[in-house]
Design a protein around this motif. Structure first.
Motif, PDB file in Angstrom:
ATOM      1  N   ASN A 187      31.190  46.143  32.186  1.00  0.00           N
ATOM      2  CA  ASN A 187      32.580  46.493  31.891  1.00  0.00           C
ATOM      3  C   ASN A 187      33.458  46.585  33.132  1.00  0.00           C
ATOM      4  N   ASN A 188      32.942  46.225  34.295  1.00  0.00           N
ATOM      5  CA  ASN A 188      33.703  46.229  35.552  1.00  0.00           C
ATOM      6  C   ASN A 188      34.378  47.560  35.836  1.00  0.00           C
ATOM      7  N   THR A 189      33.625  48.623  35.665  1.00  0.00           N
ATOM      8  CA  THR A 189      34.100  49.928  36.082  1.00  0.00           C
ATOM      9  C   THR A 189      33.499  50.207  37.458  1.00  0.00           C
ATOM     10  N   PHE A 213      29.640  52.790  46.464  1.00  0.00           N
ATOM     11  CA  PHE A 213      30.496  52.597  45.305  1.00  0.00           C
ATOM     12  C   PHE A 213      31.352  51.361  45.507  1.00  0.00           C
ATOM     13  N   LYS A 214      31.485  50.556  44.462  1.00  0.00           N
ATOM     14  CA  LYS A 214      32.361  49.391  44.513  1.00  0.00           C
ATOM     15  C   LYS A 214      32.775  49.009  43.105  1.00  0.00           C
ATOM     16  N   LYS A 215      33.854  48.246  43.037  1.00  0.00           N
ATOM     17  CA  LYS A 215      34.349  47.773  41.753  1.00  0.00           C
ATOM     18  C   LYS A 215      34.773  46.320  41.920  1.00  0.00           C
ATOM     19  N   ARG A 216      34.241  45.475  41.070  1.00  0.00           N
ATOM     20  CA  ARG A 216      34.612  44.061  41.107  1.00  0.00           C
ATOM     21  C   ARG A 216      35.927  43.894  40.360  1.00  0.00           C
ATOM     22  N   ILE A 217      36.904  43.300  41.028  1.00  0.00           N
ATOM     23  CA  ILE A 217      38.223  43.169  40.404  1.00  0.00           C
ATOM     24  C   ILE A 217      38.663  41.724  40.229  1.00  0.00           C
ATOM     25  N   TYR A 218      38.002  40.795  40.921  1.00  0.00           N
ATOM     26  CA  TYR A 218      38.486  39.419  40.882  1.00  0.00           C
ATOM     27  C   TYR A 218      37.315  38.448  40.871  1.00  0.00           C
ATOM     28  N   LEU A 219      37.386  37.468  39.983  1.00  0.00           N
ATOM     29  CA  LEU A 219      36.371  36.421  39.909  1.00  0.00           C
ATOM     30  C   LEU A 219      37.061  35.136  39.501  1.00  0.00           C
ATOM     31  N   GLU A 261      50.057  48.959  45.604  1.00  0.00           N
ATOM     32  CA  GLU A 261      49.173  48.896  44.441  1.00  0.00           C
ATOM     33  C   GLU A 261      49.098  47.516  43.797  1.00  0.00           C
ATOM     34  N   LYS A 262      50.088  46.676  44.029  1.00  0.00           N
ATOM     35  CA  LYS A 262      50.208  45.394  43.349  1.00  0.00           C
ATOM     36  C   LYS A 262      50.010  44.256  44.339  1.00  0.00           C
ATOM     37  N   LEU A 263      49.199  43.274  43.937  1.00  0.00           N
ATOM     38  CA  LEU A 263      48.962  42.139  44.818  1.00  0.00           C
ATOM     39  C   LEU A 263      48.812  40.868  44.012  1.00  0.00           C
ATOM     40  N   SER A 264      48.964  39.760  44.705  1.00  0.00           N
ATOM     41  CA  SER A 264      48.774  38.443  44.121  1.00  0.00           C
ATOM     42  C   SER A 264      47.559  37.811  44.789  1.00  0.00           C
ATOM     43  N   ILE A 265      46.583  37.418  43.975  1.00  0.00           N
ATOM     44  CA  ILE A 265      45.389  36.735  44.478  1.00  0.00           C
ATOM     45  C   ILE A 265      45.377  35.354  43.841  1.00  0.00           C
ATOM     46  N   ASN A 266      45.532  34.335  44.663  1.00  0.00           N
ATOM     47  CA  ASN A 266      45.603  32.951  44.178  1.00  0.00           C
ATOM     48  C   ASN A 266      46.560  32.831  42.988  1.00  0.00           C
ATOM     49  N   ASN A 267      47.742  33.454  43.134  1.00  0.00           N
ATOM     50  CA  ASN A 267      48.825  33.436  42.146  1.00  0.00           C
ATOM     51  C   ASN A 267      48.494  34.193  40.855  1.00  0.00           C
ATOM     52  N   HIS A 268      47.547  35.107  40.900  1.00  0.00           N
ATOM     53  CA  HIS A 268      47.240  35.990  39.766  1.00  0.00           C
ATOM     54  C   HIS A 268      47.612  37.409  40.189  1.00  0.00           C
ATOM     55  N   ASP A 276      46.403  50.143  40.476  1.00  0.00           N
ATOM     56  CA  ASP A 276      46.513  51.504  39.936  1.00  0.00           C
ATOM     57  C   ASP A 276      46.265  51.538  38.432  1.00  0.00           C
ATOM     58  N   GLU A 277      46.522  50.425  37.751  1.00  0.00           N
ATOM     59  CA  GLU A 277      46.283  50.343  36.314  1.00  0.00           C
ATOM     60  C   GLU A 277      44.895  49.796  35.992  1.00  0.00           C
ATOM     61  N   GLY A 278      44.093  49.508  37.024  1.00  0.00           N
ATOM     62  CA  GLY A 278      42.726  49.047  36.821  1.00  0.00           C
ATOM     63  C   GLY A 278      42.605  47.609  36.369  1.00  0.00           C
ATOM     64  N   GLU A 279      43.624  46.803  36.634  1.00  0.00           N
ATOM     65  CA  GLU A 279      43.597  45.419  36.188  1.00  0.00           C
ATOM     66  C   GLU A 279      42.565  44.616  36.975  1.00  0.00           C
ATOM     67  N   THR A 280      41.928  43.665  36.279  1.00  0.00           N
ATOM     68  CA  THR A 280      40.989  42.737  36.901  1.00  0.00           C
ATOM     69  C   THR A 280      41.331  41.326  36.456  1.00  0.00           C
TER      70      THR A 280
END
Length: 179
Positions: free
Chosen positions: A29-31, A138-144, A159-166, A171-175
């Motif tokens: 669940n990528n927590t 501790f780690k959390k996978r956020i991007y694949l 809190e907000k970033l763009s990774i390869n235009n995504h 802060d909202e836990g988006e992946t």
């Protein structure tokens, strides 16, 4: 003397089972992954097995005997399962590769994200993976993202970033890329 080992082994295997279950849950669940690595869990289950065998000397009552046998059976099954997981991981990680690309920090250093290039070789695909690092292990996978070798990161704010235009709001836990 056996009564201390009996009780300690029982509690230790319960903790080990809880951590192993949470590790499986967090990977699915990528927590936040707060459980130690699988080889540490294997070591804990082997210690519980050893203490459980020593705890067999505790013959005070039927509950002590039952607890010892329960601990031995559960820790044996847990040890076998974790041994298979560790072996599987070592076998398939040696076939592919994981290469650290770069670490990106947010403007206020609130987040540090490590990006890795992975290649499973003939056994799978290749791509880029991003992980937020926490304290200890501790780690959390956020991007694949599959079938890419480069990563372009641009922070919009802390809190907000763009990774390869995504766009991701951490802060909202988006992946991205995980279902």
């Amino acid at each position: 003397m056996g009564e201390k080992y009996n009780l300690w082994s029982f509690y230790l295997i319960l903790v080990c089972l809880g951590l192993a279950a949470y590790s499986l849950y967090s990977n699915m669940n990528n927590t936040w992954l707060i459980a130690p690595p699988n080889y540490i869990l294997l070591l804990i289950s082997l210690i519980a097995l050893t203490l459980g065998v020593i705890g067999l000397k505790d013959k005070r009552n039927w509950w002590a005997k039952t607890r010892s046998w329960f601990t031995i059976i559960i820790s044996t099954l847990t040890s076998i399962g974790l041994f298979l997981v560790v072996s599987f991981t070592l076998f398939f990680s040696s076939m592919g590769s994981d290469e650290h690309i770069q670490t990106f920090s947010s403007p206020g250093d609130k987040y540090n994200i490590d990006f890795y290039r992975y290649d499973a070789g003939a056994a799978g695909s290749f791509g880029v993976r991003g992980e937020i690092n926490g304290p200890l292990w501790f780690k959390k996978r956020i991007y694949l993202q599959h079938n890419t070798e480069q990563v372009e990161v641009e922070w919009e704010n802390n809190e907000k970033l763009s990774i390869n235009n995504h766009i991701l709001n951490l802060d909202e836990g988006e992946t991205y890329g995980y279902h």
